[in-house]
Design a protein around this motif. Sequence first.
Motif, mmCIF file in Angstrom:
data_model
loop_
_atom_site.group_PDB
_atom_site.id
_atom_site.type_symbol
_atom_site.label_atom_id
_atom_site.label_comp_id
_atom_site.label_asym_id
_atom_site.label_seq_id
_atom_site.Cartn_x
_atom_site.Cartn_y
_atom_site.Cartn_z
ATOM 1 N N THR A 131 -22.339 -39.312 79.816
ATOM 2 C CA THR A 131 -21.461 -39.194 80.985
ATOM 3 C C THR A 131 -19.997 -39.244 80.570
ATOM 4 O OG1 THR A 131 -23.164 -40.333 82.235
ATOM 5 C CG2 THR A 131 -20.997 -40.154 83.261
ATOM 6 N N SER A 143 -14.007 -41.245 87.598
ATOM 7 C CA SER A 143 -13.406 -41.584 86.309
ATOM 8 C C SER A 143 -12.021 -40.978 86.187
ATOM 9 C CB SER A 143 -14.270 -41.064 85.160
ATOM 10 O OG SER A 143 -15.551 -41.600 85.252
ATOM 11 N N VAL A 144 -11.874 -39.733 86.691
ATOM 12 C CA VAL A 144 -10.572 -39.081 86.601
ATOM 13 C C VAL A 144 -9.539 -39.868 87.418
ATOM 14 C CG1 VAL A 144 -9.290 -36.972 87.092
ATOM 15 C CG2 VAL A 144 -11.595 -36.837 86.190
ATOM 16 N N THR A 198 -17.556 -36.666 87.937
ATOM 17 C CA THR A 198 -16.515 -37.185 87.038
ATOM 18 C C THR A 198 -15.262 -37.594 87.807
ATOM 19 O OG1 THR A 198 -15.580 -34.976 86.732
ATOM 20 C CG2 THR A 198 -17.255 -35.659 85.165
ATOM 21 N N TRP A 258 -20.627 -32.215 87.190
ATOM 22 C CA TRP A 258 -19.193 -32.357 86.972
ATOM 23 C C TRP A 258 -18.491 -33.017 88.149
ATOM 24 C CZ3 TRP A 258 -17.377 -31.740 82.247
ATOM 25 C CH2 TRP A 258 -18.166 -31.026 81.329
ATOM 26 N N HIS A 301 -12.999 -36.868 95.510
ATOM 27 C CA HIS A 301 -13.989 -37.907 95.230
ATOM 28 C C HIS A 301 -14.619 -38.394 96.537
ATOM 29 C CE1 HIS A 301 -15.884 -41.210 93.151
ATOM 30 N NE2 HIS A 301 -15.115 -42.135 93.669
ATOM 31 N N ASP A 338 -16.740 -36.983 81.384
ATOM 32 C CA ASP A 338 -15.542 -37.542 82.028
ATOM 33 C C ASP A 338 -14.286 -37.212 81.230
ATOM 34 O OD1 ASP A 338 -17.059 -38.599 84.017
ATOM 35 O OD2 ASP A 338 -17.078 -40.654 83.236
#
Lengths: 166, 565
Positions: free
Chosen positions: B255, B41-42, B38, B35, B103, B259
Amino acid sequence: MTEGRPAGSGPSRRRLLASFFWAAVALVTALIATPVLGYLVGPLFRRRRPLTVRLGEVEGLPLDRPERVDFVVRQRDGWVIVGGRRTAWVVRRADGIRVFDPRCTHLGCAYHWDAPNNRFVCPCHGGVYDVEGRVVSGPPPRPLDTYATHVEAGVLYITPSPQRTA
Amino acid sequence: MRGRRAITDWLDERIGIREIHRVLFARKIPAGAGWLYTLGSVTLFLFIVQVTTGIFMAMSYAPTPDHAYDSVRYLTEEAPFGWLLRGLHVWGASAMLVVVLLHLLRTFFTGAYKFPREVTWLSGVVLLLLVIGFGFTGYLLPWNQRSYWATEVGTRIAAQAPLLGPTVARVLRGGEEIGAQTLTRFYAVHVLLLPALIIGLLGLHLFLVVRQGISAPPSRGETTPLGSDSDEERSRALARYHDQKEAGESFFPYTLAKDIAVVLIVLGGLFALAVFLPPEVGELADPTDTTFNPRPEWYFLFLFQLLKYFPGRLEAVVAILLPSLGVATLLALPFFDRSRRRHPLDRPLATGVAVGSVVLVSALTVAGDRSPVMSAYVPPAPVVAAGARSFQSLNCNHCHSVRGQGGTMGPDLALGPEVRDIGWMMAHFKNPSAVVTGPMMPTVGAIDAELPGLLAYVAEVRGGGPPSPKAFKLYRRYCSECHMLDGRGGDKGPDLSDIGSARTRGFIHRYTEDPKSLVSDSHMPAFLEPEGPLSHMQIEDISRFLAQHRPASPEAEPHQGEKTP
């Protein structure tokens, strides 16, 4: 979810996740589109309250002779309050008062009162109206637009949004 | 089905759609990317939210000091769904920074910045700076007190930098002072320059993510070559990564499903924040205000707090050098980090320093948030502030004064003899000569939308409305033991005879309820139930009484004749 093969065979899990993905994309799009579209089309559903402007004392107006009266409209335009000068043609007759929008019904030019010939003349394309606002000649498709009026205690008030005369 | 195939064929011949699908969606992602993977992408999703909401907010925004604040107020309070657009945008900005930082931490702790992803990391660090730039420039745009003073402080920090500092500050402001030129500069940078830059860098970042692939989660003892290692070692590492990748599942749908699940949660959170904690419009920026407590946005709080520990000349070191060093360290990280290890537990020093920095910055942020405000101040209610602005724009002060400031044709509003009824006031705001006769009565012409504000403002300058007959009794019972009023009472606290000219009703009320919330070293006890003896209504009563009290009220002079209705 990350390791190994969870319950369910490969292809059906793939189908399930793909459906979930597209459903979620649709939901996310709808959520974001809601305020955006609401904002865009919102003005369509907004009603404007009619504005009343005090034009002056009735007694001061000449009889049967159109008079141009300037007035100031202070109103909200979004986040600003603008005080704009406007004008109107006021005709006081024995049977009442009519106030005309100052734009020709043809293409919106400013017409004027031609006193010697007793008529309104539009300089753009030669539209001619009589003192009642009826079309005498030229291209105008309909009589002059009027403003709603009311008289209270000898004072003339108008609502300066043009109304078509039937 | 046939038609769909024909369309795909058509597109494939022209734009190569099958290859795009294979490279983007069918590409494999190494197994074990959980997780935490992700977050990128977020971030991308939040960027899309910011762009979308920002475009439509710009349709109700005027980047001039005259209108910026009013246009933001209009967007927030009147434009359909404007409050939601702004709520999503403001909270989205904070969320973006949080997610970007997480991130970055994920990338750091998994050693994903190492060979061959150094450029991905570099572009990511620059993207972080651009996000901060968005935050800094966007913060000024509402042109409220918070934004004005935060920018004042922010540009002054820039001015402290050695050599070029003052020049940089002037360029940022577009002049000596924050004003119209600053606002248009910040606006253009926020909506034109930064988006252009970020699109380019984002493109590079995403291209590299696809080209180099998502780094496989590190395992204990795993090594990765340095960029300077032999060709053989580097290609062996690339080959090993290739195998890990092929063993994984495809990007779509495995994936992407993960996401979008996180995206849904984040978007739900943004909606909840926009609905339940809507960003305030605040008060109009006022450069002459000496009571405002400038506070930076939360992501600058650590710096704000840090500055308190370094007085004088050292301040420039902290304000400029420390952030610069931080950025330089991040940029240079893939090059000076000579460790071949990737697992965070295999690199105790790097992991320790990073954890330490996170803890330190978090602690400073919390301390900055908790630090007491220096100047005690209670902002007026928005409707009162709006009324004050109408009072200005309608030139009410040509005739009226408020505590001696303004014209003398009409009565002083704070000292006026009596409170008028609402009908009288409304008629007066539109056309004073309708209710008062006099030789020089002007038309005011307030429009209906301005009336509530004017009513509230006039009530507020009079102390928020009449106190009840019991107010003085309450005062005598609870306050006069410590406070002097017109020469009578105790002297433990300050003399309150002239408090009405110094403090507003709102201030007196809040202070009486809980003095320490405004002045941290106050000796006065809190009076609000249950800690104190008084109810909210009783405190309001006392506050109105005090706000209206004048040491020696001048005899109410008769003003121009009244019209009787």
